[in-house]
Design a protein around this motif. Structure first.
Motif, PDB file in Angstrom:
ATOM      1  N   ALA A 188      -2.337  -7.205   4.104  1.00 25.72           N
ATOM      2  CA  ALA A 188      -2.690  -8.362   3.336  1.00 25.72           C
ATOM      3  C   ALA A 188      -3.383  -8.116   2.136  1.00 25.72           C
ATOM      4  CB  ALA A 188      -3.633  -8.986   4.447  1.00 25.72           C
ATOM      5  N   PRO A 189      -3.644  -9.062   1.425  1.00 28.43           N
ATOM      6  CA  PRO A 189      -4.275  -9.062   0.242  1.00 28.43           C
ATOM      7  C   PRO A 189      -5.634  -8.449   0.274  1.00 28.43           C
ATOM      8  CG  PRO A 189      -3.133 -11.308   0.265  1.00 28.43           C
ATOM      9  CD  PRO A 189      -2.968 -10.573   1.696  1.00 28.43           C
ATOM     10  N   ILE A 190      -6.124  -7.515  -0.556  1.00 29.71           N
ATOM     11  CA  ILE A 190      -7.329  -6.890  -0.564  1.00 29.71           C
ATOM     12  C   ILE A 190      -8.165  -7.843  -1.409  1.00 29.71           C
ATOM     13  CG2 ILE A 190      -8.660  -4.885  -1.339  1.00 29.71           C
ATOM     14  CD1 ILE A 190      -5.961  -3.371  -1.203  1.00 29.71           C
ATOM     15  N   PRO A 191      -9.389  -7.845  -0.382  1.00 31.66           N
ATOM     16  CA  PRO A 191     -10.357  -8.781  -1.395  1.00 31.66           C
ATOM     17  C   PRO A 191     -10.921  -8.469  -2.814  1.00 31.66           C
ATOM     18  CG  PRO A 191     -11.026  -8.275   0.755  1.00 31.66           C
ATOM     19  CD  PRO A 191      -9.664  -7.518   0.717  1.00 31.66           C
ATOM     20  N   GLU A 192     -10.955  -9.345  -3.646  1.00 30.29           N
ATOM     21  CA  GLU A 192     -11.185  -8.814  -4.963  1.00 30.29           C
ATOM     22  C   GLU A 192     -12.294  -8.256  -5.075  1.00 30.29           C
ATOM     23  OE1 GLU A 192     -10.025  -9.274  -9.391  1.00 30.29           O
ATOM     24  OE2 GLU A 192      -9.166  -9.767  -7.335  1.00 30.29           O
ATOM     25  N   SER A 193     -13.433  -8.567  -4.329  1.00 28.92           N
ATOM     26  CA  SER A 193     -14.678  -7.617  -4.196  1.00 28.92           C
ATOM     27  C   SER A 193     -14.545  -6.004  -3.974  1.00 28.92           C
ATOM     28  CB  SER A 193     -15.843  -8.004  -3.381  1.00 28.92           C
ATOM     29  OG  SER A 193     -15.382  -8.259  -2.108  1.00 28.92           O
ATOM     30  N   ALA A 194     -13.356  -5.693  -2.914  1.00 29.94           N
ATOM     31  CA  ALA A 194     -13.360  -4.504  -2.767  1.00 29.94           C
ATOM     32  C   ALA A 194     -12.271  -3.953  -3.699  1.00 29.94           C
ATOM     33  CB  ALA A 194     -12.637  -4.400  -1.128  1.00 29.94           C
ATOM     34  N   ARG A 195     -11.217  -4.538  -4.168  1.00 32.38           N
ATOM     35  CA  ARG A 195     -10.416  -4.099  -5.166  1.00 32.38           C
ATOM     36  C   ARG A 195     -10.810  -3.610  -6.375  1.00 32.38           C
ATOM     37  NH1 ARG A 195      -6.890  -5.931  -9.035  1.00 32.38           N
ATOM     38  NH2 ARG A 195      -7.906  -7.802  -9.369  1.00 32.38           N
ATOM     39  N   ARG A 196     -12.191  -4.247  -6.992  1.00 31.00           N
ATOM     40  CA  ARG A 196     -12.638  -3.727  -7.981  1.00 31.00           C
ATOM     41  C   ARG A 196     -13.888  -2.930  -7.873  1.00 31.00           C
ATOM     42  NH1 ARG A 196     -11.483  -6.702 -12.526  1.00 31.00           N
ATOM     43  NH2 ARG A 196     -10.152  -8.598 -12.420  1.00 31.00           N
ATOM     44  N   ASP A 197     -14.083  -2.582  -6.608  1.00 28.68           N
ATOM     45  CA  ASP A 197     -15.219  -1.627  -6.426  1.00 28.68           C
ATOM     46  C   ASP A 197     -14.598  -0.134  -6.637  1.00 28.68           C
ATOM     47  OD1 ASP A 197     -17.449  -0.276  -5.409  1.00 28.68           O
ATOM     48  OD2 ASP A 197     -17.167  -0.925  -3.305  1.00 28.68           O
ATOM     49  N   PRO A 198     -15.257   0.561  -7.346  1.00 25.52           N
ATOM     50  CA  PRO A 198     -14.726   2.092  -7.526  1.00 25.52           C
ATOM     51  C   PRO A 198     -14.878   2.904  -6.127  1.00 25.52           C
ATOM     52  CG  PRO A 198     -16.265   1.468  -9.473  1.00 25.52           C
ATOM     53  CD  PRO A 198     -16.202   0.324  -8.359  1.00 25.52           C
ATOM     54  N   ALA A 199     -15.876   2.527  -5.197  1.00 29.84           N
ATOM     55  CA  ALA A 199     -16.058   3.249  -3.976  1.00 29.84           C
ATOM     56  C   ALA A 199     -15.167   2.792  -3.256  1.00 29.84           C
ATOM     57  CB  ALA A 199     -17.392   2.930  -3.453  1.00 29.84           C
ATOM     58  N   SER A 200     -14.547   1.780  -3.204  1.00 28.40           N
ATOM     59  CA  SER A 200     -13.261   1.337  -2.456  1.00 28.40           C
ATOM     60  C   SER A 200     -12.152   2.139  -2.907  1.00 28.40           C
ATOM     61  CB  SER A 200     -13.040  -0.235  -2.089  1.00 28.40           C
ATOM     62  OG  SER A 200     -14.039  -0.897  -1.747  1.00 28.40           O
ATOM     63  N   LEU A 201     -11.942   2.021  -4.063  1.00 28.23           N
ATOM     64  CA  LEU A 201     -10.829   2.770  -4.685  1.00 28.23           C
ATOM     65  C   LEU A 201     -10.884   4.404  -4.458  1.00 28.23           C
ATOM     66  CD1 LEU A 201      -8.647   3.216  -7.034  1.00 28.23           C
ATOM     67  CD2 LEU A 201     -10.193   3.882  -8.487  1.00 28.23           C
ATOM     68  N   SER A 202     -11.980   4.835  -4.242  1.00 26.60           N
ATOM     69  CA  SER A 202     -11.824   6.498  -4.039  1.00 26.60           C
ATOM     70  C   SER A 202     -11.930   6.694  -2.521  1.00 26.60           C
ATOM     71  CB  SER A 202     -13.131   7.112  -4.700  1.00 26.60           C
ATOM     72  OG  SER A 202     -14.107   6.517  -4.305  1.00 26.60           O
ATOM     73  N   ALA A 203     -11.952   5.698  -1.822  1.00 31.90           N
ATOM     74  CA  ALA A 203     -12.170   5.777  -0.241  1.00 31.90           C
ATOM     75  C   ALA A 203     -10.855   5.180   0.349  1.00 31.90           C
ATOM     76  CB  ALA A 203     -13.392   4.899   0.375  1.00 31.90           C
ATOM     77  N   CYS A 204      -9.782   5.330  -0.387  1.00 31.42           N
ATOM     78  CA  CYS A 204      -8.567   5.137   0.265  1.00 31.42           C
ATOM     79  C   CYS A 204      -8.362   3.830   0.454  1.00 31.42           C
ATOM     80  CB  CYS A 204      -8.226   5.785   1.491  1.00 31.42           C
ATOM     81  SG  CYS A 204      -8.626   7.866   1.242  1.00 31.42           S
ATOM     82  N   VAL A 205      -9.141   2.888  -0.090  1.00 34.77           N
ATOM     83  CA  VAL A 205      -8.675   1.305   0.232  1.00 34.77           C
ATOM     84  C   VAL A 205      -7.955   0.527  -0.492  1.00 34.77           C
ATOM     85  CG1 VAL A 205     -10.120  -0.668   0.817  1.00 34.77           C
ATOM     86  CG2 VAL A 205     -11.031   1.274   1.963  1.00 34.77           C
ATOM     87  N   ALA A 206      -8.871   0.698  -1.993  1.00 36.84           N
ATOM     88  CA  ALA A 206      -8.311  -0.431  -3.106  1.00 36.84           C
ATOM     89  C   ALA A 206      -6.933  -0.078  -3.781  1.00 36.84           C
ATOM     90  CB  ALA A 206      -9.322  -0.435  -4.383  1.00 36.84           C
ATOM     91  N   GLY A 207      -6.496   1.090  -3.434  1.00 30.90           N
ATOM     92  CA  GLY A 207      -5.127   1.617  -4.014  1.00 30.90           C
ATOM     93  C   GLY A 207      -3.982   1.613  -3.316  1.00 30.90           C
ATOM     94  N   ALA A 208      -4.240   0.936  -1.996  1.00 24.38           N
ATOM     95  CA  ALA A 208      -2.935   0.900  -1.040  1.00 24.38           C
ATOM     96  C   ALA A 208      -1.969  -0.134  -1.575  1.00 24.38           C
ATOM     97  CB  ALA A 208      -3.441   0.632   0.280  1.00 24.38           C
ATOM     98  N   GLU A 209      -0.780   0.201  -1.309  1.00 24.75           N
ATOM     99  CA  GLU A 209       0.403  -0.831  -1.563  1.00 24.75           C
ATOM    100  C   GLU A 209       1.059  -1.121  -0.253  1.00 24.75           C
ATOM    101  OE1 GLU A 209       1.005  -1.915  -4.191  1.00 24.75           O
ATOM    102  OE2 GLU A 209       0.409  -0.807  -5.912  1.00 24.75           O
ATOM    103  N   THR A 210       1.918  -2.215  -0.258  1.00 24.26           N
ATOM    104  CA  THR A 210       2.756  -2.782   1.012  1.00 24.26           C
ATOM    105  C   THR A 210       3.639  -1.796   1.313  1.00 24.26           C
ATOM    106  OG1 THR A 210       4.181  -4.224  -0.240  1.00 24.26           O
ATOM    107  CG2 THR A 210       1.978  -5.119   0.186  1.00 24.26           C
ATOM    108  N   VAL A 211       4.088  -1.799   2.364  1.00 20.47           N
ATOM    109  CA  VAL A 211       5.380  -1.177   3.002  1.00 20.47           C
ATOM    110  C   VAL A 211       6.630  -1.371   1.902  1.00 20.47           C
ATOM    111  CG1 VAL A 211       7.229  -0.949   4.642  1.00 20.47           C
ATOM    112  CG2 VAL A 211       4.639  -1.075   5.303  1.00 20.47           C
ATOM    113  N   ASP A 212       6.806  -2.627   1.533  1.00 23.52           N
ATOM    114  CA  ASP A 212       7.987  -2.894   0.755  1.00 23.52           C
ATOM    115  C   ASP A 212       7.822  -2.261  -0.444  1.00 23.52           C
ATOM    116  OD1 ASP A 212       9.027  -4.443   2.770  1.00 23.52           O
ATOM    117  OD2 ASP A 212       8.496  -6.222   1.787  1.00 23.52           O
ATOM    118  N   VAL A 213       6.671  -2.288  -1.210  1.00 20.40           N
ATOM    119  CA  VAL A 213       6.570  -1.764  -2.550  1.00 20.40           C
ATOM    120  C   VAL A 213       6.754  -0.181  -2.389  1.00 20.40           C
ATOM    121  CG1 VAL A 213       4.694  -0.876  -4.162  1.00 20.40           C
ATOM    122  CG2 VAL A 213       4.826  -3.360  -3.292  1.00 20.40           C
ATOM    123  N   VAL A 214       6.262   0.648  -1.154  1.00 21.81           N
ATOM    124  CA  VAL A 214       6.371   1.921  -1.139  1.00 21.81           C
ATOM    125  C   VAL A 214       7.532   2.362  -0.758  1.00 21.81           C
ATOM    126  CG1 VAL A 214       5.592   3.945   0.066  1.00 21.81           C
ATOM    127  CG2 VAL A 214       4.085   2.402  -0.353  1.00 21.81           C
TER     128      VAL A 214
END
Length: 264
Positions: A188-214
């Protein structure tokens, strides 16, 4: 995230800190199962068995993954394995036992502190068929067609250039070789607050893609027989990754498999 260099710097700094602390990540938010309420180490909930944990000396399992790619790969004696984002070496040591002395395992990590720790763990484990190299998964320090299997454990999502990662995996594999990856995918869409959070990026959250994209990225660089299987049971440990959000609302662990054509 402003650019790829900032992206990599944030990830590198986080994992350098984890390696330097000589402990896993389970006391912080991040890519691991921090639930030990039943007295089990985190990796037990990520697909590793008690036998796996006992087979590797203490210090290599930092609880940073989200699956068991070495089991997924069904490794055979004599195979050559590359681990993208090898961390402290846990999956490399499991792979080394599976491929035996006739096989060989190369772990690649972009964090000098992790490579140093992995090499120390290699000595502790007596792993003579494993080596660790410093490098980015977008620029793998291996020759063309030099490995039979590429594995990775919750690392591809951290890259700002995932297509390039898969291009490099394809290049490194011999014809007929395969990838076996455990990672997270977005449901599902990642909340904007999490997507822009550097901690979420480095914690395997903000950079995830959908199954179709992968799947499209893999087929786009030439892989065939692509199979991506989300793991609903991962919800329990994924929800522990962020204190401010419930990542299981939009993330799930998945296994990713694909093969390089024999004629390529």
């Amino acid at each position: 995230m402003e650019n790829a260099d900032d992206h990599r710097r944030i990830v590198r700094e986080r994992y350098a800190s984890i390696a330097s602390e000589r402990s896993g990540c389970c006391s912080d938010d991040g890519c691991c199962d921090s639930d030990e309420s039943e007295g089990e180490p985190g990796s037990r909930h990520l697909g590793d068995t008690e036998e796996d944990l006992n087979a590797v000396a203490d210090g290599a399992d930092l609880g940073l993954g989200c699956g068991n790619p070495t089991a997924l790969a069904a490794l055979s004696p004599g195979e050559r394995v590359l681990d993208m984002g090898s961390g402290a070496g846990f999956d490399c040591f499991l792979a080394a036992q599976a491929v035996g002395e006739e096989g060989h395992v190369v772990g690649v990590d972009m964090t000098p502190e992790m490579v140093e720790r992995a090499r120390e763990n290699g000595e502790e484990n007596g792993a003579t068929n494993v080596e660790f190299r410093l490098g980015e998964i977008e620029h793998l320090p291996v020759a063309d067609g030099s490995v039979d299997v590429v594995v990775s454990n919750c690392v591809v999502n951290l890259s700002p250039a995932k297509e390039q990662v898969f291009e490099e995996a394809f290049r490194a594999l011999a014809p007929g070789g395969r990838v076996a990856i455990s990672d997270v995918v977005r449901t599902a869409p990642i909340p904007e607050s999490a997507r822009r959070d550097p901690a979420s990026l480095s914690a395997c959250v903000a950079g995830a893609e959908t199954v179709d994209v992968v799947a499209n990225l893999l087929t786009g660089v030439g892989f065939e027989d692509v199979r991506i299987e989300p793991k609903a049971e991962s919800e329990r440990f994924i929800r522990e990754w962020d204190d401010d959000h419930d990542p299981s609302d939009y993330l799930v662990s998945a296994t990713v498999e694909a093969r390089k054509p024999v004629e390529s």
